[in-house]
Design a protein around this motif. Structure first.
Motif, PDB file in Angstrom:
ATOM      1  N   ILE A 119      89.930  44.382   0.092  1.00 39.39           N
ATOM      2  CA  ILE A 119      88.579  44.916  -0.046  1.00 39.39           C
ATOM      3  C   ILE A 119      88.347  45.995   1.000  1.00 39.39           C
ATOM      4  O   ILE A 119      88.940  45.980   2.074  1.00 39.39           O
ATOM      5  N   PRO A 121      84.845  47.182   2.430  1.00 41.73           N
ATOM      6  CA  PRO A 121      83.387  47.028   2.382  1.00 41.73           C
ATOM      7  C   PRO A 121      82.710  48.025   3.326  1.00 41.73           C
ATOM      8  O   PRO A 121      83.363  48.763   4.071  1.00 41.73           O
ATOM      9  N   CYS A 125      76.411  45.946   3.421  1.00 43.92           N
ATOM     10  CA  CYS A 125      76.584  44.637   2.777  1.00 43.92           C
ATOM     11  C   CYS A 125      75.731  43.579   3.469  1.00 43.92           C
ATOM     12  O   CYS A 125      75.331  42.588   2.848  1.00 43.92           O
ATOM     13  N   ILE A 132      81.476  47.141  -1.968  1.00 42.21           N
ATOM     14  CA  ILE A 132      82.782  46.545  -1.717  1.00 42.21           C
ATOM     15  C   ILE A 132      83.740  47.056  -2.784  1.00 42.21           C
ATOM     16  O   ILE A 132      83.547  46.790  -3.976  1.00 42.21           O
ATOM     17  N   CYS A 134      87.434  46.759  -4.312  1.00 49.64           N
ATOM     18  CA  CYS A 134      88.404  45.672  -4.267  1.00 49.64           C
ATOM     19  C   CYS A 134      89.545  45.879  -5.251  1.00 49.64           C
ATOM     20  O   CYS A 134      89.387  46.545  -6.276  1.00 49.64           O
ATOM     21  N   THR A 149      84.456  37.621  -6.623  1.00 51.13           N
ATOM     22  CA  THR A 149      83.453  38.674  -6.788  1.00 51.13           C
ATOM     23  C   THR A 149      82.057  38.084  -7.008  1.00 51.13           C
ATOM     24  O   THR A 149      81.068  38.651  -6.528  1.00 51.13           O
ATOM     25  N   ILE A 158      80.033  45.672  -6.198  1.00 53.63           N
ATOM     26  CA  ILE A 158      81.451  45.356  -6.064  1.00 53.63           C
ATOM     27  C   ILE A 158      82.172  46.062  -7.192  1.00 53.63           C
ATOM     28  O   ILE A 158      81.874  45.841  -8.368  1.00 53.63           O
TER      29      ILE A 158
END
Length: 269
Positions: A119, A121, A125, A132, A134, A149, A158
Motif C-alpha cells: 500500500i 497511503p 487517512c 490508499i 494498493c 480493503t 482505496i
C-alpha cells in the motif's frame, strides 16, 4: 496464531494515521499496536481502545501485519521478525508501505514466500479523507484483499494500482499533502501580507482547497475548465494566475512529482 486482525509495527505519522482509519471499521480489541518506543504505541492504543505490545507479538499474532517503518529500516525489522514469522503455522499477510521496495523484495527480506499487500497511503487517512493505493502478490487471495480493503475503508479512497505504477501514484497522492501544505501556507502568508489575521487566512485557504477538490471530484470537470470559470476577463483571478505562470507554478509542481519518483527509485536500490 492470529489473535488480532490487524497488527501494526510502527506507530509514526503514517502508522498512526492507518491505525486511526482501521479503528473506524474494526472492533478496537482486534487491533494491536507496537513501536520501538513502547510508550508511543501505548498512548495511541489508549486513545483508540486498542491493545499494545512488543514487535514480536505483532509479528506472531497479527493476521495482517503492517510494516510501518522507513525503507532504510525494513531489512533490520524483517531480520528481527523472521524467526517469529517462520514459526507460525497459521496464514498471515504482510502489509508494506515502504517506498521503493517491491512485494517480491519484502517477501525475500522476510525469509519466506509470504503473501504481501503493498500500500501507499497518505496522512489524510487519519481523518477519513485519504488515499490508499494498493496491490497484492499473486498468493494473496481475492477474499483476503476484499477483507483488507473493507477493513481499511475508513481511510478514504482505496484504489487498486499495479505495482509498476506505485511510485508515480505515491508521488502524487502520498507526497502531495506536503506540496498542498506548502501552498496553504503560502496563500495564508499572502493574505497576512494584505492585512488578514493569520487564523482567518489559513482557514479560508484550507476550506478553499477542500471545496475546490470536492467540486472537481463531484463534477468530474477538467481542472482547466474549473479554473476558467473563476477567471473573469480583466479580473483579479486572471491577474493572479498570470503571476503564478510567470513564476513557473505548474512546472514547479510537475518537477516536485518527478523528483519524488526519482528519489523513490533510489530508495529501492
Amino acid at each position: 496464531m492470529s489473535t488480532y486482525t490487524f497488527s501494526f509495527i510502527g506507530t509514526g505519522n503514517m502508522g498512526s494515521a492507518l491505525a486511526r482509519a482501521a479503528a473506524r471499521r474494526l472492533p478496537p480489541e482486534t487491533i494491536l499496536l507496537s513501536n520501538r518506543t513502547p510508550s508511543k504505541a501505548r498512548t495511541l492504543a489508549g486513545e483508540l481502545g486498542c491493545a499494545a505490545g512488543p514487535v514480536s507479538q505483532a509479528a506472531e499474532e497479527g493476521k495482517y501485519i503492517f510494516l510501518g517503518v522507513k525503507p532504510q529500516m525494513m531489512a533490520d525489522l524483517l531480520e528481527e521478525t523472521a524467526s517469529a514469522l517462520a514459526r507460525r503455522r497459521d496464514r498471515f499477510v504482510l502489509v508494506t508501505m515502504a517506498a521503493g521496495l517491491t512485494m517480491k523484495r519484502i517477501a525475500a527480506l522476510a525469509g519466506g514466500d509470504y503473501p504481501v499487500i503493498r500500500i501507499m497511503p497518505n496522512t489524510p487517512c487519519a481523518v477519513g479523507e485519504g488515499v490508499i493505493l494498493c496491490d497484492a502478490s499473486e498468493n494473496v487471495t481475492a477474499e483476503e484483499l476484499a477483507e483488507f480493503t473493507e477493513a481499511m475503508s475508513g481511510a478514504g479512497l482505496i484504489d487498486r494500482l499495479e505495482e509498476k505504477l506505485m511510485d508515480a501514484g505515491s508521488a502524487v497522492a502520498g507526497c502531495g499533502p506536503a506540496f498542498v501544505c506548502l501552498l496553504l501556507e503560502a496563500l495564508a502568508d499572502g493574505g497576512v501580507a494584505c492585512g488578514l489575521p493569520r487564523g482567518k487566512a489559513l482557514l479560508y485557504a484550507a476550506q478553499m482547497v477542500k471545496g475546490t477538490a470536492a467540486l472537481q471530484l463531484k463534477t468530474g470537470e477538467h481542472p482547466g475548465v474549473l479554473k476558467d470559470a473563476v477567471c473573469s476577463p480583466g479580473g483579479t483571478t486572471i491577474a493572479g494566475v498570470h503571476a503564478l505562470e510567470e513564476k513557473g507554478f505548474r512546472g514547479a509542481a510537475m518537477d516536485a512529482v518527478i523528483a519524488a519518483v526519482e528519489k523513490t527509485k533510489e530508495l529501492g536500490k
